[in-house]
Design a protein around this motif. Structure first.
Motif, short mmCIF file in Angstrom:
data_model
loop_
_atom_site.label_atom_id
_atom_site.label_comp_id
_atom_site.label_asym_id
_atom_site.label_seq_id
_atom_site.Cartn_x
_atom_site.Cartn_y
_atom_site.Cartn_z
N VAL A 10 -3.74 0.38 -9.47
CA VAL A 10 -2.95 -0.77 -9.02
C VAL A 10 -2.10 -1.27 -10.18
CG1 VAL A 10 -2.99 -3.10 -8.06
CG2 VAL A 10 -4.73 -1.44 -7.35
N ALA A 28 -4.84 8.69 -9.02
CA ALA A 28 -5.08 7.65 -8.01
C ALA A 28 -6.59 7.47 -7.78
CB ALA A 28 -4.42 8.07 -6.69
N PRO A 29 -6.98 6.27 -7.33
CA PRO A 29 -6.14 5.11 -7.07
C PRO A 29 -5.96 4.25 -8.31
CG PRO A 29 -8.38 4.65 -6.36
CD PRO A 29 -8.38 6.05 -6.91
N GLN A 38 0.61 4.94 0.32
CA GLN A 38 -0.39 5.96 0.68
C GLN A 38 -0.28 7.23 -0.15
OE1 GLN A 38 -2.05 6.62 4.41
NE2 GLN A 38 -1.01 4.92 5.46
N ILE A 59 -8.54 0.97 4.64
CA ILE A 59 -8.09 -0.30 4.04
C ILE A 59 -8.02 -1.38 5.11
CG2 ILE A 59 -6.13 -1.47 2.93
CD1 ILE A 59 -5.70 0.97 1.23
N ILE A 75 0.84 -1.20 0.00
CA ILE A 75 0.00 0.00 0.00
C ILE A 75 0.88 1.25 0.00
CG2 ILE A 75 -1.91 1.20 1.14
CD1 ILE A 75 -2.59 -1.71 0.36
N LEU A 81 -1.81 5.21 -4.26
CA LEU A 81 -2.89 6.07 -3.76
C LEU A 81 -2.56 7.55 -3.84
CD1 LEU A 81 -3.87 3.92 -0.61
CD2 LEU A 81 -4.88 3.88 -2.91
N VAL A 83 -0.27 -0.80 -4.81
CA VAL A 83 -1.50 -0.01 -4.67
C VAL A 83 -1.09 1.46 -4.55
CG1 VAL A 83 -3.61 0.31 -3.33
CG2 VAL A 83 -2.60 -1.99 -3.55
N GLY A 138 -8.40 0.71 -6.05
CA GLY A 138 -7.47 0.47 -4.97
C GLY A 138 -7.53 -0.96 -4.47
#
Ligand SMILES: C[S@@+](CC[C@H](N)C(=O)[O-])C[C@H]1O[C@@H](n2cnc3c(N)ncnc32)[C@H](O)[C@@H]1O
Length: 214
Positions: free
Chosen positions: A74, A71-72, A18, A176, A16, A66, A64, A123
């Motif tokens: 992947v 965003a988001p 952020q 999340i 992840i 973000l 991922v 996401g």
């Protein structure tokens, strides 16, 4: 749905980011300073997929992303089909830049950009959707210093598909974490000390590899 979900023991990592850039507008010469720490995610990618002179074919990594206006998103790298994955951070950043500038910003499903490398809008939902056989999500673990000791988790690497979720320097955001709780994700720890995300991936891969040898 991931076509590899039915293979024996596919190990998946979702990292992840952020603030990690979901667009290609970062500088290769200043990756940490301009990409929302995409460098952390790329080091995790290397630790999960690459051994010394080798590619782990039964590993899939989801970055991922973000951060930034697109965003988001992947970015998925599938060890079973990817080619020419180099271990140095700059080469991985070049790959990410090319994929992010070529990829779609619309549909919430993975589109292959090059062999083994795909991009989707969305996401953690996109990751969970890719890790399901249509009825249930593969067994999911959240890497967390306060979780159960990985050495006590017997189901690990017993031949099941598994998804491991790892945070970046900012950890895993609450929304999340709550979503993962709802799919029954188990928190696991590789030790009480908080360490860098790529080190977490390396240690966990080592735990899994040792069990598979046995
Ligand atoms: C550098 S740490 C993040 C630290 C961040 N300040 C936080 O509060 O989460 C990056 C990620 O690595 C994982 N991690 C770090 N140390 C760990 C440990 N000992 N056991 C399990 N996971 C760990 C967690 O997923 C964490 O989100």
């Amino acid at each position: 749905m991931c076509v590899f979900c039915n293979l024996w023991g596919v190990t998946r990592f979702a990292i992840i980011g952020q603030k990690a850039s979901a667009s290609a507008d970062f500088l290769l010469d200043d990756l940490p300073g301009t990409s929302g720490r995409l460098d952390i995610l790329l080091r995790c990618l290397r630790a999960a997929l690459l051994s010394s002179h080798g590619l782990r074919r039964q590993v899939v990594v989801y970055l991922v992303l973000l951060g930034g206006p697109l965003a988001p998103r992947v970015l998925r790298v599938d060890g079973s089909t990817v080619t020419f994955l180099r271990p140095d951070e700059r080469s991985l950043a070049v790959l990410a830049k090319k994929v992010l500038s070529a990829g779609p910003s619309g549909p919430q499903r993975f589109l292959d950009i090059r062999p083994g490398v795909a991009l989707a809008s969305g996401g953690i939902e996109v990751v969970l959707g890719d890790c399901t056989d249509g009825t249930k999500t593969c067994r999911t673990f959240v890497l967390d210093e306060h979780g159960a000791d990985v050495r006590d988790v017997e189901v690990l690497a017993a031949g099941n598909d598994e998804l491991f979720v790892v945070g970046d320097h900012m950890g895993i955001p609450d929304d999340i974490r709550e979503r993962l709780d709802r799919v029954g994700a188990s928190p696991i720890s590789i030790g009480a000390e908080s360490i860098h995300a790529d080190d977490v991936v390396a240690v966990l891969m080592n735990e899994i590899a040792r069990r598979r040898v046995r």
